[in-house]
Design a protein around this motif. Structure first.
Motif, PDB file in Angstrom:
ATOM      1  N   ILE A  28       0.832  -1.207   0.000  1.00  0.00           N
ATOM      2  CA  ILE A  28       0.000   0.000   0.000  1.00  0.00           C
ATOM      3  C   ILE A  28       0.859   1.246   0.000  1.00  0.00           C
ATOM      4  O   ILE A  28       0.616   2.200  -0.769  1.00  0.00           O
ATOM      5  CB  ILE A  28      -0.956   0.012   1.222  1.00  0.00           C
ATOM      6  N   GLN A  29       1.884   1.277   0.858  1.00  0.00           N
ATOM      7  CA  GLN A  29       2.782   2.427   0.918  1.00  0.00           C
ATOM      8  C   GLN A  29       3.447   2.676  -0.430  1.00  0.00           C
ATOM      9  O   GLN A  29       3.515   3.811  -0.913  1.00  0.00           O
ATOM     10  CB  GLN A  29       3.865   2.201   1.981  1.00  0.00           C
ATOM     11  N   GLU A  30       3.928   1.596  -1.036  1.00  0.00           N
ATOM     12  CA  GLU A  30       4.664   1.756  -2.282  1.00  0.00           C
ATOM     13  C   GLU A  30       3.742   2.084  -3.448  1.00  0.00           C
ATOM     14  O   GLU A  30       4.126   2.822  -4.364  1.00  0.00           O
ATOM     15  CB  GLU A  30       5.471   0.488  -2.577  1.00  0.00           C
ATOM     16  N   LEU A  31       2.518   1.572  -3.432  1.00  0.00           N
ATOM     17  CA  LEU A  31       1.551   1.927  -4.474  1.00  0.00           C
ATOM     18  C   LEU A  31       1.259   3.422  -4.448  1.00  0.00           C
ATOM     19  O   LEU A  31       1.125   4.070  -5.487  1.00  0.00           O
ATOM     20  CB  LEU A  31       0.251   1.142  -4.282  1.00  0.00           C
ATOM     21  N   ASN A  32       1.139   3.973  -3.239  1.00  0.00           N
ATOM     22  CA  ASN A  32       0.855   5.405  -3.093  1.00  0.00           C
ATOM     23  C   ASN A  32       2.079   6.263  -3.413  1.00  0.00           C
ATOM     24  O   ASN A  32       1.958   7.353  -3.969  1.00  0.00           O
ATOM     25  CB  ASN A  32       0.382   5.718  -1.666  1.00  0.00           C
TER      26      ASN A  32
END
Length: 204
Positions: free
Chosen positions: A107-111
């Motif tokens: 999730i962090q990296e997608l954002n």
């Protein structure tokens, strides 16, 4: 001996980075803190990984490389859709229970860096839905399951499995559970989620 030492040092670095990234997030993590956790100096850390981004990507790829082949194997075996749902759910929850930082990483990296995830799509072992899509269509056409697209079914499976890990603190507060009780709820979801999805798509 040198190769064994190098491999051990890199493993120490990846484990230390995993723990720091999990507790501090990508933005809050510091290379010095990771070096301290690994028991090496910062110069040695930079010798292995020139930047925090490269180290983050290495930690992510290391964990993902363990999970992806398992999921890909389930999606592309010759079992029924019902068995796929059960096996996928059980495998995913078991794996993420051992690597709880991974969903938050994603999730962090997608954002923060969506291109990184998209670039992994062509890597070896990345889950391939082609067979799953054809199988869902065939079972719908045969009247074995209710009309549903493979994409929607896959998103339902992923959502019901991923969210309880990503939102763990929030759901623990809502359900007034401690860590041990919540972990038991997660273990129960290996069958609860599968039963829920199967009952939703199966034709009686």
């Amino acid at each position: 001996m040198a190769k064994a030492k190098d491999k051990n040092t890199e493993e120490l670095i990846l484990n230390a980075a995993k723990n720091v990234f999990q507790s501090k997030g990508m933005d809050g993590a510091r290379m010095q803190e990771i070096a301290d956790h690994a028991g090496i100096n910062k110069a040695m850390l930079h010798y292995y990984y020139r930047s925090k981004q490269l180290l983050f990507e290495a930690v992510f790829k290391n964990a993902f490389s363990l999970l992806a082949p398992q999921l890909n194997a389930v999606l592309n075996d010759d079992s029924s859709i019902e068995d796929k749902v059960r096996n996928f759910t059980a495998n995913y929850i078991s794996f993420i229970s051992q690597h709880p930082y991974l969903p938050t990483f994603v999730i962090q990296e997608l954002n923060r860096n969506p291109e990184f995830i998209l670039n992994m799509k062509d890597s070896q072992g990345f889950p391939n839905l082609k067979k799953f899509k054809n199988q869902v269509k065939n079972e719908v056409d045969m009247g074995l399951i209710k009309p549903i697209s493979a994409e929607q079914l896959f998103m339902n499976i992923m959502s019901l499995n991923v969210f309880p890990f990503v939102a763990r603190p929030l759901l623990m507060a809502f359900t007034s559970t401690d860590n041990d009780t919540y972990q038991q709820l997660l273990d129960n979801r290996k069958t609860e989620v599968a039963d829920f999805i199967i009952n939703a798509i199966k034709i009686s």
